[in-house]
Structures are given as C-alpha cells and as structure tokens.
Design a protein around this motif. Sequence first.
Motif, PDB file in Angstrom:
ATOM      1  N   GLN A  35      45.509  26.466  43.490  1.00  8.77           N
ATOM      2  CA  GLN A  35      45.863  26.655  42.029  1.00  8.77           C
ATOM      3  C   GLN A  35      45.962  25.181  41.433  1.00  8.77           C
ATOM      4  O   GLN A  35      45.572  25.135  40.234  1.00  8.77           O
ATOM      5  N   PHE A  36      46.048  24.129  42.105  1.00  7.39           N
ATOM      6  CA  PHE A  36      45.908  22.744  41.442  1.00  7.39           C
ATOM      7  C   PHE A  36      44.392  22.654  40.710  1.00  7.39           C
ATOM      8  O   PHE A  36      44.210  21.971  39.847  1.00  7.39           O
ATOM      9  N   THR A  37      43.315  23.400  41.429  1.00 10.14           N
ATOM     10  CA  THR A  37      42.075  23.079  41.138  1.00 10.14           C
ATOM     11  C   THR A  37      42.126  23.914  39.855  1.00 10.14           C
ATOM     12  O   THR A  37      41.412  23.734  38.690  1.00 10.14           O
ATOM     13  N   TYR A  38      42.427  25.043  39.783  1.00  6.82           N
ATOM     14  CA  TYR A  38      42.631  26.054  38.308  1.00  6.82           C
ATOM     15  C   TYR A  38      43.469  25.319  37.233  1.00  6.82           C
ATOM     16  O   TYR A  38      42.846  25.540  36.310  1.00  6.82           O
ATOM     17  N   ALA A  39      44.662  24.850  37.644  1.00  2.69           N
ATOM     18  CA  ALA A  39      45.232  24.166  36.860  1.00  2.69           C
ATOM     19  C   ALA A  39      44.663  22.970  35.935  1.00  2.69           C
ATOM     20  O   ALA A  39      44.653  22.952  34.576  1.00  2.69           O
ATOM     21  N   GLY A  63      49.975  33.170  40.247  1.00  2.74           N
ATOM     22  CA  GLY A  63      50.751  34.097  39.566  1.00  2.74           C
ATOM     23  C   GLY A  63      51.321  33.707  38.421  1.00  2.74           C
ATOM     24  O   GLY A  63      51.454  34.504  37.389  1.00  2.74           O
ATOM     25  N   VAL A  64      51.863  32.538  38.492  1.00 10.11           N
ATOM     26  CA  VAL A  64      52.291  31.807  37.067  1.00 10.11           C
ATOM     27  C   VAL A  64      51.204  31.702  36.204  1.00 10.11           C
ATOM     28  O   VAL A  64      51.306  31.661  34.985  1.00 10.11           O
ATOM     29  N   TYR A  65      50.099  30.749  36.982  1.00  9.49           N
ATOM     30  CA  TYR A  65      49.063  30.429  35.939  1.00  9.49           C
ATOM     31  C   TYR A  65      48.285  31.650  35.429  1.00  9.49           C
ATOM     32  O   TYR A  65      47.725  31.550  34.424  1.00  9.49           O
ATOM     33  N   ILE A  66      48.030  32.720  35.934  1.00  8.00           N
ATOM     34  CA  ILE A  66      47.536  33.773  35.415  1.00  8.00           C
ATOM     35  C   ILE A  66      47.891  34.388  34.126  1.00  8.00           C
ATOM     36  O   ILE A  66      47.469  34.741  33.366  1.00  8.00           O
ATOM     37  N   HIS A  67      49.275  34.358  34.176  1.00  7.91           N
ATOM     38  CA  HIS A  67      50.141  34.641  32.953  1.00  7.91           C
ATOM     39  C   HIS A  67      49.363  33.937  31.900  1.00  7.91           C
ATOM     40  O   HIS A  67      49.275  34.373  30.701  1.00  7.91           O
ATOM     41  N   THR A  68      49.470  32.594  32.178  1.00 10.00           N
ATOM     42  CA  THR A  68      49.215  31.631  30.947  1.00 10.00           C
ATOM     43  C   THR A  68      47.457  32.071  30.508  1.00 10.00           C
ATOM     44  O   THR A  68      47.172  32.224  29.185  1.00 10.00           O
ATOM     45  N   TRP A  69      46.725  32.399  31.636  1.00 11.03           N
ATOM     46  CA  TRP A  69      45.296  32.724  31.330  1.00 11.03           C
ATOM     47  C   TRP A  69      45.273  33.972  30.310  1.00 11.03           C
ATOM     48  O   TRP A  69      44.482  33.877  29.264  1.00 11.03           O
ATOM     49  N   PRO A  74      38.681  43.162  36.075  1.00 14.29           N
ATOM     50  CA  PRO A  74      39.526  44.335  36.536  1.00 14.29           C
ATOM     51  C   PRO A  74      40.525  44.000  37.636  1.00 14.29           C
ATOM     52  O   PRO A  74      41.697  44.552  37.592  1.00 14.29           O
ATOM     53  N   GLN A  75      40.146  43.404  38.694  1.00 14.52           N
ATOM     54  CA  GLN A  75      41.021  43.202  39.896  1.00 14.52           C
ATOM     55  C   GLN A  75      42.096  42.208  39.494  1.00 14.52           C
ATOM     56  O   GLN A  75      43.199  42.383  39.988  1.00 14.52           O
ATOM     57  N   VAL A  76      41.794  41.270  38.750  1.00 12.03           N
ATOM     58  CA  VAL A  76      42.722  40.287  38.368  1.00 12.03           C
ATOM     59  C   VAL A  76      43.985  41.066  37.405  1.00 12.03           C
ATOM     60  O   VAL A  76      44.795  40.551  37.696  1.00 12.03           O
ATOM     61  N   ALA A  77      43.150  41.730  36.390  1.00 10.00           N
ATOM     62  CA  ALA A  77      44.152  42.544  35.585  1.00 10.00           C
ATOM     63  C   ALA A  77      45.010  43.544  36.281  1.00 10.00           C
ATOM     64  O   ALA A  77      46.440  43.622  35.962  1.00 10.00           O
ATOM     65  N   ASP A  78      44.670  44.160  37.447  1.00  6.74           N
ATOM     66  CA  ASP A  78      45.439  44.963  38.019  1.00  6.74           C
ATOM     67  C   ASP A  78      46.550  44.281  39.053  1.00  6.74           C
ATOM     68  O   ASP A  78      47.517  44.478  39.050  1.00  6.74           O
ATOM     69  N   TRP A  79      46.232  43.077  39.158  1.00  3.14           N
ATOM     70  CA  TRP A  79      47.154  42.242  40.142  1.00  3.14           C
ATOM     71  C   TRP A  79      47.919  41.657  39.065  1.00  3.14           C
ATOM     72  O   TRP A  79      49.312  41.686  39.638  1.00  3.14           O
ATOM     73  N   TYR A  80      47.621  41.145  37.960  1.00  2.00           N
ATOM     74  CA  TYR A  80      48.796  40.906  37.140  1.00  2.00           C
ATOM     75  C   TYR A  80      49.601  41.885  36.638  1.00  2.00           C
ATOM     76  O   TYR A  80      50.905  41.529  36.727  1.00  2.00           O
TER      77      TYR A  80
END
Length: 202
Positions: free
Chosen positions: A97-101, A161-167, A178-184
């Motif tokens: 997650q830190f890499t993504y952030a 899960g926190v950062y994907i909301h921001t995305w 689509p897989q990420v959208a379903d997970w979200y």
Amino acid sequence: MLRIWGRPNSHNVKKVVWFAEELGLPYERIDTGGAFGMDAAYVAKNPNRLIPTIDDGDFTLWESNAILRYLADTHDVALWGNTPRERALADRWMDWQFTYAEAQRDAFVNLVRKAPEDRDMDAVARSATACAKQVAILEDALSRASWLSGAQFGIGDVPMGVYIHTWFALPIERPAMPQVADWYARLQTRPGYAPHVMIPLT
C-alpha cells in the motif's frame, strides 16, 4: 476503551477506525493532527508527530499497519491469518500500500489540497498513470482470489481498501478494472467502511 488519536480525513486514521468497527470494538476517536494540532501530551505519545496513535489501556502504539496487526492479534487473529504464510500474504499487501500511496500522492495533493489556480495538472496526469499501473496489479490479484487476504476478508484488504476509495473518488482518468470495482463494491458492505472511509476527500 480503545482510544484512537487522529483526524477523520486521514487515510491512516481511516484504516484504524474502520478496523475497530470490523472488530466491534468500543472506541473513542480524539481529533488530533492537521487543523486540530498536537499538544505536548500527544507528542509524548508519538514523537514522530504523526497520526494515528492508539491507547489500549496502558499500552500506546503508533504506525497504522502495526496497529491493525495488534488489534487483529488481540481480538480476532483469523483476520490476520492462522498460519505464518497467511499472515505473510496479508502483510505483503499492507506493505505494498505504501508503494501505491506514493503513486497517488501528486493527484491527491493537487486535486484535494490545492486551490484550482495552484494545481499542477501535468503532475496529476503522471500520478493518474502511475496509479493505473499499480491498480492493474490489484486487478490481476483479485482475478485469482476474492480478497487481497485470500478467500476471506482480512487486514490485508484494509490499507488498500482505504486508498481504493480515493482512487475512485478522485476526478482522474481510470481504466476499467472490473475485479477491483467488484472488490470495492464488496468493501462498501463491510462494517464501518461507508461511514468512515467513504467521506469527502479534504
């Protein structure tokens, strides 16, 4: 009672508050950091002058992912993993997650924290591209497992899960995942996610 020090719009505080809700823990969140400042008593708890910090009785802990591991270990270790390998797989995504952030930082700072006339839209575009490359890694992982933690939801899902909301909330170009959208969408059904994670970006 668990006490959580930090402002509600911090990604790292959101992780801890959401996970406390997942665990059904009674807690008190104390506004700290940003516009709320930090007094000497708080700095004595966390000399880094960062948030969050927790007090659990006479135990004080800072660093959001360490707090998640501690809460899982003391209240529901299955959410971390029942074997060293399961825990390592969850830890992998927590550290990733830190890499993504870092990829998301310029888009977030420019679009949320700066006035329109001060925004560097080239930096936003570069950040959006970097985010998409990282989210593609999530897309691949979630095509092979329902959750980042494996077959079941766990703490490996919380940081991203926190950062994907921001995305999804940032006004940036996003390729279809689509897989990420379903997970979200499934994250939004988890206890505490909507009221504590899906708040306005500020």
